[in-house]
Write an enzyme that holds these catalytic residues in place. Structure first.
Site, PDB file in Angstrom:
ATOM      1  N   GLU A 179       0.836  -1.215   0.000  1.00  0.00           N
ATOM      2  CA  GLU A 179       0.000   0.000   0.000  1.00  0.00           C
ATOM      3  C   GLU A 179       0.868   1.261   0.000  1.00  0.00           C
ATOM      4  O   GLU A 179       0.378   2.351   0.315  1.00  0.00           O
ATOM      5  CB  GLU A 179      -0.942   0.021   1.216  1.00  0.00           C
ATOM      6  CG  GLU A 179      -1.897  -1.160   1.335  1.00  0.00           C
ATOM      7  CD  GLU A 179      -3.015  -1.182   0.280  1.00  0.00           C
ATOM      8  OE1 GLU A 179      -3.055  -0.274  -0.586  1.00  0.00           O
ATOM      9  OE2 GLU A 179      -3.828  -2.120   0.318  1.00  0.00           O
ATOM     10  N   HIS A 212      -2.896   1.935   8.145  1.00  0.00           N
ATOM     11  CA  HIS A 212      -3.990   1.180   7.522  1.00  0.00           C
ATOM     12  C   HIS A 212      -4.171  -0.104   8.316  1.00  0.00           C
ATOM     13  O   HIS A 212      -3.197  -0.794   8.636  1.00  0.00           O
ATOM     14  CB  HIS A 212      -3.658   0.858   6.061  1.00  0.00           C
ATOM     15  CG  HIS A 212      -4.480  -0.263   5.503  1.00  0.00           C
ATOM     16  ND1 HIS A 212      -5.857  -0.229   5.478  1.00  0.00           N
ATOM     17  CD2 HIS A 212      -4.134  -1.470   4.979  1.00  0.00           C
ATOM     18  CE1 HIS A 212      -6.311  -1.350   4.949  1.00  0.00           C
ATOM     19  NE2 HIS A 212      -5.286  -2.123   4.649  1.00  0.00           N
ATOM     20  N   HIS A 252      -7.400  -3.393   9.587  1.00  0.00           N
ATOM     21  CA  HIS A 252      -8.627  -4.118   9.218  1.00  0.00           C
ATOM     22  C   HIS A 252      -9.550  -4.280  10.431  1.00  0.00           C
ATOM     23  O   HIS A 252      -9.714  -5.411  10.932  1.00  0.00           O
ATOM     24  CB  HIS A 252      -8.260  -5.504   8.664  1.00  0.00           C
ATOM     25  CG  HIS A 252      -7.412  -5.507   7.420  1.00  0.00           C
ATOM     26  ND1 HIS A 252      -6.794  -6.636   6.926  1.00  0.00           N
ATOM     27  CD2 HIS A 252      -7.087  -4.514   6.552  1.00  0.00           C
ATOM     28  CE1 HIS A 252      -6.126  -6.339   5.808  1.00  0.00           C
ATOM     29  NE2 HIS A 252      -6.282  -5.049   5.569  1.00  0.00           N
ATOM     30  N   HIS A 298     -12.782  -3.574   3.117  1.00  0.00           N
ATOM     31  CA  HIS A 298     -11.344  -3.826   3.259  1.00  0.00           C
ATOM     32  C   HIS A 298     -10.790  -3.348   4.605  1.00  0.00           C
ATOM     33  O   HIS A 298     -10.203  -4.140   5.338  1.00  0.00           O
ATOM     34  CB  HIS A 298     -10.594  -3.174   2.075  1.00  0.00           C
ATOM     35  CG  HIS A 298      -9.112  -3.352   2.126  1.00  0.00           C
ATOM     36  ND1 HIS A 298      -8.294  -3.067   1.066  1.00  0.00           N
ATOM     37  CD2 HIS A 298      -8.272  -3.761   3.113  1.00  0.00           C
ATOM     38  CE1 HIS A 298      -7.032  -3.315   1.385  1.00  0.00           C
ATOM     39  NE2 HIS A 298      -6.998  -3.733   2.625  1.00  0.00           N
TER      40      HIS A 298
HETATM   41  P1  13P Z   1       1.174  -5.532   3.035  1.00  0.00           P
HETATM   42  O1  13P Z   1       1.575  -6.809   3.714  1.00  0.00           O
HETATM   43  O2  13P Z   1       1.775  -5.395   1.654  1.00  0.00           O
HETATM   44  O3  13P Z   1       1.456  -4.329   3.914  1.00  0.00           O
HETATM   45  O4  13P Z   1      -0.402  -5.577   2.768  1.00  0.00           O
HETATM   46  C1  13P Z   1      -1.322  -5.720   3.806  1.00  0.00           C
HETATM   47  C2  13P Z   1      -2.623  -5.073   3.515  1.00  0.00           C
HETATM   48  O5  13P Z   1      -3.414  -4.880   4.426  1.00  0.00           O
HETATM   49  C3  13P Z   1      -2.951  -4.661   2.125  1.00  0.00           C
HETATM   50  O6  13P Z   1      -4.078  -3.841   2.094  1.00  0.00           O
HETATM   51 ZN    ZN Z   2      -5.381  -4.045   3.874  1.00  0.00          ZN
END
Ligand code: 13P
Ligand code: ZN
Length: 269
Positions: free
Chosen positions: A119, A142, A144, A214
């Site tokens: 990302e 970022h 989840h 996401h």
């Molecule tokens: P990376 O392992 O490349 O950081 O990706 C994790 C992710 O959450 C992608 O949206």
């Molecule tokens: Zn992600």
């Protein structure tokens, strides 16, 4: 091998903060496998010795040209690296990169050749804008979060500020500590420049945005500040969902009560 953090307490403090936040993301159940990524702008913490360091990895294109990042330095989580591992060993699960003079590529300078997160376009496009606008923000996160992602699976929550108002009304502190609310970004491919461009646009108005189906992406003064905003929004989402699970639609604070919060806390909205 000596770590770049040795003898540099200010730099170590910021990277340690990333590691602490990575632990919280994992403990919250928001970081399955390699889920999520964190990037911090460390340019101001870099000394002449770091500037002279030779790269340890190849010149790699970012995928976009970012004029305000020339000569900038960032700590980034590695792609495919786990938050739970980064929490214990940040320099084995992330790396420090230098943006080259073409403003379109980077090289890894320390401690290990750990390729930055997929990302990276989103993270660096946002940092580019933060520098351009003279923002004091140095971190992008970022992750989840389960409940917020669950809510993004229903169209009725995806209208502008629908979720913001629901979440603000669950507990007074959410409006106080996430005063701009939650921006919404319709689904885009993870790691894509399209996702990065949409993120950049929506972050003009918000500190935290929801990537449909996401996760969330937040900017903040440091990794802890960005995490805190996601955490208060997630708390509200949990209260909402718990109420629904108990079989009722939560009343929510009234518009008057929300307005009263804005006055009392001098909030922008
Ligand atoms: P990376 O392992 O490349 O950081 O990706 C994790 C992710 O959450 C992608 O949206
Ligand atoms: Zn992600």
């Amino acid at each position: 091998m000596k770590s770049i953090l040795e003898g540099r307490p200010a730099l170590k403090q910021e990277v340690d903060k990333v590691a602490e936040v990575a632990g919280y993301l994992w403990q919250n159940g928001w970081a399955e496998r390699n889920g999520g990524n964190i990037t911090i702008n460390i340019t101001e913490l870099v000394d002449d010795d770091i500037r002279k360091l030779s790269p340890i990895g190849p010149v790699t294109p970012i995928g976009v040209t970012l004029p305000h990042l020339r000569g900038g330095y960032f700590y980034c989580k590695g792609t495919n690296k786990r938050m739970r591992d980064l929490a214990r060993k940040p320099m084995e699960n992330g790396s420090i990169i230098r943006i080259l003079d073409d403003c379109a590529s980077y090289e890894i300078i320390a401690d290990n050749v750990v390729k930055p997160t997929s990302e990276l376009p989103s993270h660096l496009m946002v940092h580019n804008r933060l520098i351009e606008t003279g923002s004091p923000y140095r971190a992008t996160v970022h992750t989840h979060p389960i409940e917020l992602i669950a809510m993004s699976h229903n169209r009725r929550y995806m209208g502008k500020d629908v979720l913001t108002n629901i979440l603000w009304s669950m507990i007074p502190e959410t409006k106080a500590f996430c005063p701009l609310g939650l921006g919404i970004i319709p689904y885009e491919l993870p790691g894509s420049v399209q996702l990065a461009e949409a993120t950049l646009r929506e972050l003009e108005e918000y500190d935290v945005v929801l990537w449909e189906k996401h996760g969330v992406f937040a900017k903040g003064l440091d990794a802890m500040d960005a995490f805190d905003q996601i955490d208060v929004l997630s708390k509200s989402a949990k209260i909402y969902i718990n109420s629904k699970c108990m079989g009722f639609e939560p009343d929510g604070m009234s518009q008057e009560q929300l307005k009263e919060m804005s006055v009392a806390f001098n909030l922008p909205k």
